[in-house]
Scaffold this active site. Structure first.
Site, PDB file in Angstrom:
ATOM      1  N   TYR A  61       5.863  -3.907  -5.155  1.00  0.00           N
ATOM      2  CA  TYR A  61       4.670  -3.484  -4.423  1.00  0.00           C
ATOM      3  C   TYR A  61       3.493  -4.413  -4.733  1.00  0.00           C
ATOM      4  O   TYR A  61       2.764  -4.858  -3.839  1.00  0.00           O
ATOM      5  CB  TYR A  61       4.329  -2.048  -4.797  1.00  0.00           C
ATOM      6  CG  TYR A  61       3.196  -1.433  -4.018  1.00  0.00           C
ATOM      7  CD1 TYR A  61       3.394  -0.923  -2.739  1.00  0.00           C
ATOM      8  CD2 TYR A  61       1.915  -1.347  -4.563  1.00  0.00           C
ATOM      9  CE1 TYR A  61       2.360  -0.346  -2.023  1.00  0.00           C
ATOM     10  CE2 TYR A  61       0.873  -0.771  -3.852  1.00  0.00           C
ATOM     11  CZ  TYR A  61       1.106  -0.269  -2.595  1.00  0.00           C
ATOM     12  OH  TYR A  61       0.069   0.296  -1.885  1.00  0.00           O
ATOM     13  N   SER A 106      -4.661  -2.747  -2.593  1.00  0.00           N
ATOM     14  CA  SER A 106      -4.306  -1.842  -3.684  1.00  0.00           C
ATOM     15  C   SER A 106      -4.921  -2.382  -4.965  1.00  0.00           C
ATOM     16  O   SER A 106      -5.210  -3.581  -5.077  1.00  0.00           O
ATOM     17  CB  SER A 106      -2.783  -1.775  -3.817  1.00  0.00           C
ATOM     18  OG  SER A 106      -2.388  -1.250  -5.064  1.00  0.00           O
TER      19      SER A 106
END
Length: 259
Positions: free
Chosen positions: A165, A152
């Site tokens: 996250y 990510s």
């Protein structure tokens, strides 16, 4: 199927979370180039639909219900995939979840632990299990393999309310580098793909996507097909000297100072 540098004919791959979104895009890319696939997902209906679609490419495809949070389930399913195909050339570690929060003050311990279980712990179980089979494969002279982790942009930067996250993806990046060092002697390469803003099925945020498009140098948000090529390259023999790295597929987002 296109033959050539990125041909995956005769190779077998496992894609976790491969029944939808970016995971299914990775699976499509590998299927287009001839790989036999095992896809893991928790939703039986989505598994069946993805399996039917991917079989249209004319290769072996098996969808399995696997929850990567269970180390035992991961080990069993990986062994079954290896037995089914007779080899394990590529494992794409994609399964996980996103839980949005307005602020870190909304991320309590239970939420944080839940993200760690699926996005970090489950990914590690998958990577370790893949490595076990690939090492044995190398020892009998059948090559090593490629482990690809879906990362990510949060590996590089912070997002408000996404501390949990970002922690998981940042941890995975560290694992990628460590495993690349440890497994290189077995001709196993370990890399990460960091997708940017990718519009996937089920996303109903056209206005938000239009605003985001203007902030990308290429003038649009990403589509699932935009990540296929990176997965194919890292799964193929064209990348046998490429390990411990992160490929950013973000339309220039991270390269742009002003957005």
């Amino acid at each position: 199927m296109t033959k050539g540098m990125f041909d995956l004919g005769g190779k077998a791959a496992v894609i976790t979370g491969g029944n939808g979104g970016i995971g299914l895009a990775y699976a499509r890319g590998l299927a287009r180039q001839g790989a036999d696939l095992t896809i893991w997902g928790r939703n039986p209906d989505k598994n069946a639909a993805a399996e039917a679609e991917l079989r249209e490419f004319g290769h072996k495809v098996t969808a399995c219900a696997v929850d990567v949070v269970s180390e035992e389930a991961v080990a069993t399913a990986m062994a079954e995939a290896n037995e089914r195909h007779g080899r394990l050339d590529c494992v794409i570690v994609n399964a996980g979840q996103v839980v949005y929060a307005k602020s870190l003050f909304d991320i309590d311990g239970a939420v944080f632990r839940g993200i760690m279980d699926s996005n970090l712990n489950g990914a590690y179980y998958t990577m370790r299990s893949a490595a076990i089979h690939m090492v044995e494969q190398f020892k009998v002279g059948r090559g090593g393999g490629s482990i690809i982790v879906c990362g990510s942009l949060s590996v590089f930067t912070g997002y408000r309310g996404m501390e949990h996250y970002g922690a998981a993806k940042g941890g995975l990046h560290s694992i990628v580098k460590a495993m690349a060092n440890e497994l290189g002697r077995y001709q196993i390469r370990v890399n990460m793909i960091a997708p940017g803003f990718i519009t996937t099925e089920g996303r109903d945020e056209a206005d938000a996507d239009a605003r985001l498009a203007k902030r990308h140098p290429v003038g649009r948000v990403g589509l699932p097909g935009d990540v296929e090529g990176a997965a194919v390259y890292l799964a193929s023999d064209a990348s046998t000297f490429h390990t411990g790295d992160i490929l950013t597929i973000d339309g220039g987002w991270m390269a742009s100072l002003f957005r």
